[in-house]
Every structure is written in C-alpha cells, then in structure tokens.
Design an enzyme around this catalytic site. Structure first.
Site, PDB file in Angstrom:
ATOM      1  N   HIS A  52     -48.470  -7.601  14.524  1.00 38.50           N
ATOM      2  CA  HIS A  52     -48.911  -6.080  14.592  1.00 38.50           C
ATOM      3  C   HIS A  52     -49.796  -6.050  13.374  1.00 38.50           C
ATOM      4  O   HIS A  52     -49.583  -6.825  12.292  1.00 38.50           O
ATOM      5  CB  HIS A  52     -47.820  -4.904  14.487  1.00 38.50           C
ATOM      6  CG  HIS A  52     -47.182  -4.953  15.796  1.00 38.50           C
ATOM      7  ND1 HIS A  52     -46.278  -3.877  16.088  1.00 38.50           N
ATOM      8  CD2 HIS A  52     -47.166  -5.926  17.199  1.00 38.50           C
ATOM      9  CE1 HIS A  52     -45.991  -4.213  17.396  1.00 38.50           C
ATOM     10  NE2 HIS A  52     -46.384  -5.278  17.920  1.00 38.50           N
ATOM     11  N   GLU A  54     -49.574  -3.677  11.138  1.00 43.02           N
ATOM     12  CA  GLU A  54     -49.090  -3.392   9.878  1.00 43.02           C
ATOM     13  C   GLU A  54     -48.470  -4.607   9.297  1.00 43.02           C
ATOM     14  O   GLU A  54     -48.543  -4.878   8.074  1.00 43.02           O
ATOM     15  CB  GLU A  54     -47.962  -2.518  10.314  1.00 43.02           C
ATOM     16  CG  GLU A  54     -48.267  -1.070  10.677  1.00 43.02           C
ATOM     17  CD  GLU A  54     -48.364  -1.120  12.385  1.00 43.02           C
ATOM     18  OE1 GLU A  54     -48.112   0.029  12.729  1.00 43.02           O
ATOM     19  OE2 GLU A  54     -48.472  -2.144  13.023  1.00 43.02           O
ATOM     20  N   CYS A  82     -44.062   1.315  15.119  1.00 41.43           N
ATOM     21  CA  CYS A  82     -43.022   1.117  15.917  1.00 41.43           C
ATOM     22  C   CYS A  82     -41.892   0.705  14.993  1.00 41.43           C
ATOM     23  O   CYS A  82     -42.006   0.424  13.867  1.00 41.43           O
ATOM     24  CB  CYS A  82     -43.354  -0.116  16.852  1.00 41.43           C
ATOM     25  SG  CYS A  82     -43.201  -1.835  15.885  1.00 41.43           S
ATOM     26  N   CYS A  85     -42.449  -2.501  12.719  1.00 43.91           N
ATOM     27  CA  CYS A  85     -43.059  -2.193  11.505  1.00 43.91           C
ATOM     28  C   CYS A  85     -42.507  -1.165  10.450  1.00 43.91           C
ATOM     29  O   CYS A  85     -42.732  -1.459   9.392  1.00 43.91           O
ATOM     30  CB  CYS A  85     -44.652  -1.750  11.952  1.00 43.91           C
ATOM     31  SG  CYS A  85     -45.197  -3.176  13.077  1.00 43.91           S
TER      32      CYS A  85
END
Length: 156
Positions: A52, A54, A82, A85
C-alpha cells in the site's frame, strides 16, 4: 507549508499508481516541513498485499532516517488508512496522520473502526481527515468508473 500542500504531493504520487493501473492512492512522509519519503499503491505490480502507499512511504522513510521509529513525522495519504496501514503507522510512532477521502469499506480512522482512538494501545497518533477530500475522492471514483467501463467493454 500547509496540509493541503503536502496532500497535493500525495495526489501526485497517487497519479503514479494510476498510471500503472493500480488503485490511485499516494502517501507523503514529512518531518519538520521536509519530505522524507513518498509512496504509492503497488500491490498488483509487486505481487504483494502489503504494498500500500502508506507502507511504501514508511519503508522508504525508515531507510532515509535509518530508524523504524519516526516520531515527529506526519504521513499524508489520499485515502483513509486500512487496519494494516494504521497498525504500521502506530508501530512507527508517527505523530500525525492526515488523510483525504474517507473509506467506508476498510477505513480504520473512524469509518469502520477507529484504531487510532483505541485508548488501550500504547501509542497515540493524531488524525486529521478530509483534507482535499473532493480531489482525493474524485481521483478514486474516476479510476473505478473507468475500470468498470473497461470491464464491460471486454465482456461485450
């Protein structure tokens, strides 16, 4: 420099993800007004569910700082983080997270769960949501609209 300034940088990173056919999410890690690292979604291309935006920014930032802890840093991300993260952000000891669009399906900053508001956890990161939310939401909405059109065209 303002939250909007850094969120525009995160939107530029999200454009990189979109150009690769990834969900357009971008992130920028900042400390004392200086950009430490950027990241964008790449789980499809990297064959990695943890790739992701992040996580990419946190990994790059940890290398730059030579430390897995990042106190005093702020992470700007175009989509509400999410759970995965959010957990990584807390382990990194970020001072602050700033996100653009809310995520009603997987958001861990209040949309589904508020992991950052859990008082029993040992680190507390400040959260600001809704920065340039229209621009962030629009980028995501247009990406998924284009993807649906493409899917229909392939089926026809």
């Amino acid at each position: 420099m303002s939250d909007e300034y850094f969120m525009r940088m995160a939107l530029a990173a999200a454009s990189q993800a979109k150009a690769l056919g990834e969900v357009p999410v971008g992130a920028v890690l900042v400390r004392e007004g200086e950009v430490i690292a950027t990241g964008f979604n790449q789980p499809i291309g990297q064959h990695d569910p943890s790739a992701h935006a992040e996580i990419a920014a946190l990994r790059a930032g940890a290398k730059t700082l030579a430390n897995y802890r990042m106190p005093g840093c702020t992470l700007y991300v175009t989509l509400e983080p999410c759970v995965m993260c959010a957990g990584a952000m807390m382990h990194a000891r970020l001072a602050r997270v700033v996100y653009g669009a809310s995520d009603p399906k997987t958001g861990a900053c209040g949309s589904i769960i508020n992991l950052f508001g859990e008082e029993r956890l040992n680190h507390h990161t400040a959260v600001t949501g809704g920065v340039l939310s229209d621009e962030c939401s629009s980028m995501l909405s247009s990406f998924f609209a284009e993807r649906r059109l493409q899917s229909r065209a392939e089926k026809a």
